[in-house]
Design an enzyme around this catalytic site. Structure first.
Site, PDB file in Angstrom:
ATOM      1  CG  ASN A  62     -51.709 -85.104  37.134  1.00 33.50           C
ATOM      2  OD1 ASN A  62     -50.962 -85.438  36.202  1.00 33.50           O
ATOM      3  ND2 ASN A  62     -52.217 -83.886  37.247  1.00 33.50           N
ATOM      4  CD1 TRP A  63     -47.963 -90.575  38.250  1.00 32.46           C
ATOM      5  CD2 TRP A  63     -46.539 -91.452  36.757  1.00 32.46           C
ATOM      6  NE1 TRP A  63     -47.904 -91.932  38.482  1.00 32.46           N
ATOM      7  CE2 TRP A  63     -47.028 -92.501  37.574  1.00 32.46           C
ATOM      8  CE3 TRP A  63     -45.637 -91.775  35.748  1.00 32.46           C
ATOM      9  CZ2 TRP A  63     -46.644 -93.821  37.405  1.00 32.46           C
ATOM     10  CZ3 TRP A  63     -45.248 -93.094  35.576  1.00 32.46           C
ATOM     11  CH2 TRP A  63     -45.740 -94.106  36.396  1.00 32.46           C
ATOM     12  CE  LYS A  64     -49.869 -82.028  39.384  1.00 41.20           C
ATOM     13  NZ  LYS A  64     -49.963 -80.854  40.258  1.00 41.20           N
TER      14      LYS A  64
ATOM     15  CG  HIS B  29     -54.471 -80.201  36.313  1.00 41.09           C
ATOM     16  ND1 HIS B  29     -53.653 -79.185  36.774  1.00 41.09           N
ATOM     17  CD2 HIS B  29     -54.461 -81.156  37.273  1.00 41.09           C
ATOM     18  CE1 HIS B  29     -53.172 -79.530  37.961  1.00 41.09           C
ATOM     19  NE2 HIS B  29     -53.643 -80.720  38.289  1.00 41.09           N
TER      20      HIS B  29
ATOM     21  CD  GLU C  69     -50.214 -78.333  37.755  1.00 43.26           C
ATOM     22  OE1 GLU C  69     -50.004 -79.331  37.035  1.00 43.26           O
ATOM     23  OE2 GLU C  69     -50.124 -78.365  38.994  1.00 43.26           O
TER      24      GLU C  69
ATOM     25  CD  GLU D 165     -56.458 -81.496  41.155  1.00 43.91           C
ATOM     26  OE1 GLU D 165     -55.809 -82.365  41.755  1.00 43.91           O
ATOM     27  OE2 GLU D 165     -56.101 -81.018  40.075  1.00 43.91           O
TER      28      GLU D 165
ATOM     29  N   GLY E 210     -49.666 -78.560  45.271  1.00 48.25           N
ATOM     30  CA  GLY E 210     -48.215 -78.512  45.415  1.00 48.25           C
ATOM     31  C   GLY E 210     -47.721 -77.579  46.506  1.00 48.25           C
TER      32      GLY E 210
ATOM     33  CB  SER F  91     -51.379 -80.446  49.524  1.00 50.98           C
ATOM     34  OG  SER F  91     -50.655 -79.435  48.831  1.00 50.98           O
TER      35      SER F  91
ATOM     36  N   GLY G 219     -47.856 -84.823  43.645  1.00 55.50           N
ATOM     37  CA  GLY G 219     -46.532 -85.164  44.161  1.00 55.50           C
ATOM     38  C   GLY G 219     -46.441 -86.523  44.837  1.00 55.50           C
TER      39      GLY G 219
HETATM   40  P1  13P Z   1     -50.308 -82.154  44.504  1.00 54.33           P
HETATM   41  O1  13P Z   1     -50.851 -83.434  45.080  1.00 54.33           O
HETATM   42  O2  13P Z   1     -48.847 -82.239  44.171  1.00 54.33           O
HETATM   43  O3  13P Z   1     -50.682 -80.980  45.307  1.00 54.33           O
HETATM   44  O4  13P Z   1     -51.023 -81.964  43.065  1.00 54.33           O
HETATM   45  C1  13P Z   1     -52.389 -82.089  42.986  1.00 54.33           C
HETATM   46  C2  13P Z   1     -52.780 -82.100  41.557  1.00 54.33           C
HETATM   47  O5  13P Z   1     -52.668 -81.099  40.873  1.00 54.33           O
HETATM   48  C3  13P Z   1     -53.263 -83.369  40.990  1.00 54.33           C
HETATM   49  O6  13P Z   1     -53.814 -83.178  39.736  1.00 54.33           O
END
Ligand code: 13P
Length: 243
Positions: free
Chosen positions: A11-13, A97, A99, A167, A173, A205, A227
């Site tokens: 997931n590149w966000k 998600h 976020e 998650e 993160g 993470s 990440g």
């Molecule tokens: P990280 O791997 O950066 O913690 O993010 C996880 C995530 O939210 C994947 O959707």
């Protein structure tokens, strides 16, 4: 029970422009030529879908969107429908998600509508769930996650159309991860709510150092990586941790 082939999804966000996005996609496609034991998926920002899709063509790496709107089209400024994702070459859509649940106020009902939209468009929905730090500290992780599953997944789900990503919000993160026992416990609880054969990914993470231990868990069918998916070498190292 059908075998659950593991999936490593990136997931590149809200990261990458055309130059670094293309380099990353090419890097993933290049590495994916080597033998590997998992399915691979990348979810770039909407602006890069067409370009990344082209770079991945023939590599076997699938393309996904990071979100979709419940409606197929209409006056929804700034939104992207599941049908548009399909048209852009996607096979998967992330929905729910944390976020989006936390910064955009999305509810379980919203996530459920988006999951239905993904299915309507012929996409696999990756439904994300996870407790906050407060929820974990209150000893309610299991109830919270199972409640999100009950509210976010429409009736009639099948293992072909649905993937769930656990998650924990506090692990995203932060470099923090639950213990493997905690991951196994929550995954087992989630599995009890889903059709047989549904894949359950862990996210939060995940990195090349901890991937092997997490992916070795019987209940973990892959990883949703944030990440570490922005570096082709790290993403590939996680894929290789599938064995
Ligand atoms: P990280 O791997 O950066 O913690 O993010 C996880 C995530 O939210 C994947 O959707």
């Amino acid at each position: 029970m059908a075998e659950r082939k593991r999936l490593v999804a990136g997931n590149w966000k809200m990261n990458s422009g055309r130059a670094d996005g293309l380099a990353l996609a090419r890097g993933v496609a290049e590495r994916a030529r080597a033998p590997h034991r998992c399915d691979l998926l990348v979810c770039p920002p909407f602006t890069l879908l067409a370009m990344v899709g082209k770079a991945l063509a023939g590599s076997g790496v699938a393309l996904g969107g990071q979100d979709c709107h419940p409606s197929p089209s209409g006056a929804f400024t700034g939104c992207i429908s599941a049908e548009m994702l399909k048209d852009a070459g996607c096979s998967h859509a992330l929905v729910g998600h944390s976020e989006r649940r936390h910064t955009c106020g999305e509810t379980d009902a919203d996530v459920r509508a988006k999951t239905e939209a993904a299915w309507r468009a012929g996409l696999v929905a990756i439904v994300c769930v996870g407790e906050t730090r407060a929820g974990r500290e209150a000893g309610q992780a299991r109830e919270i996650v199972c409640g999100q599953i009950a509210g976010s997944i429409p009736d009639g789900a099948t293992a072909e159309q649905l993937i769930v990503a656990y998650e924990p919000v506090w692990a995203i993160g932060t470099g923090l991860t639950p213990t493997t026992a905690d991951i196994a416990e929550i995954h087992a609880a989630i599995r009890g709510e889903l059709p047989a054969g549904t894949r359950i990914l862990y996210g939060g993470s995940v990195n090349p150092k901890n991937a092997a231990e997490i992916l070795a868990l019987e209940e973990v069918d892959g990883a949703l990586v944030g990440g570490a998916s922005l570096k082709a070498d790290d993403f590939w190292a996680i894929a290789e941790a599938c064995g």
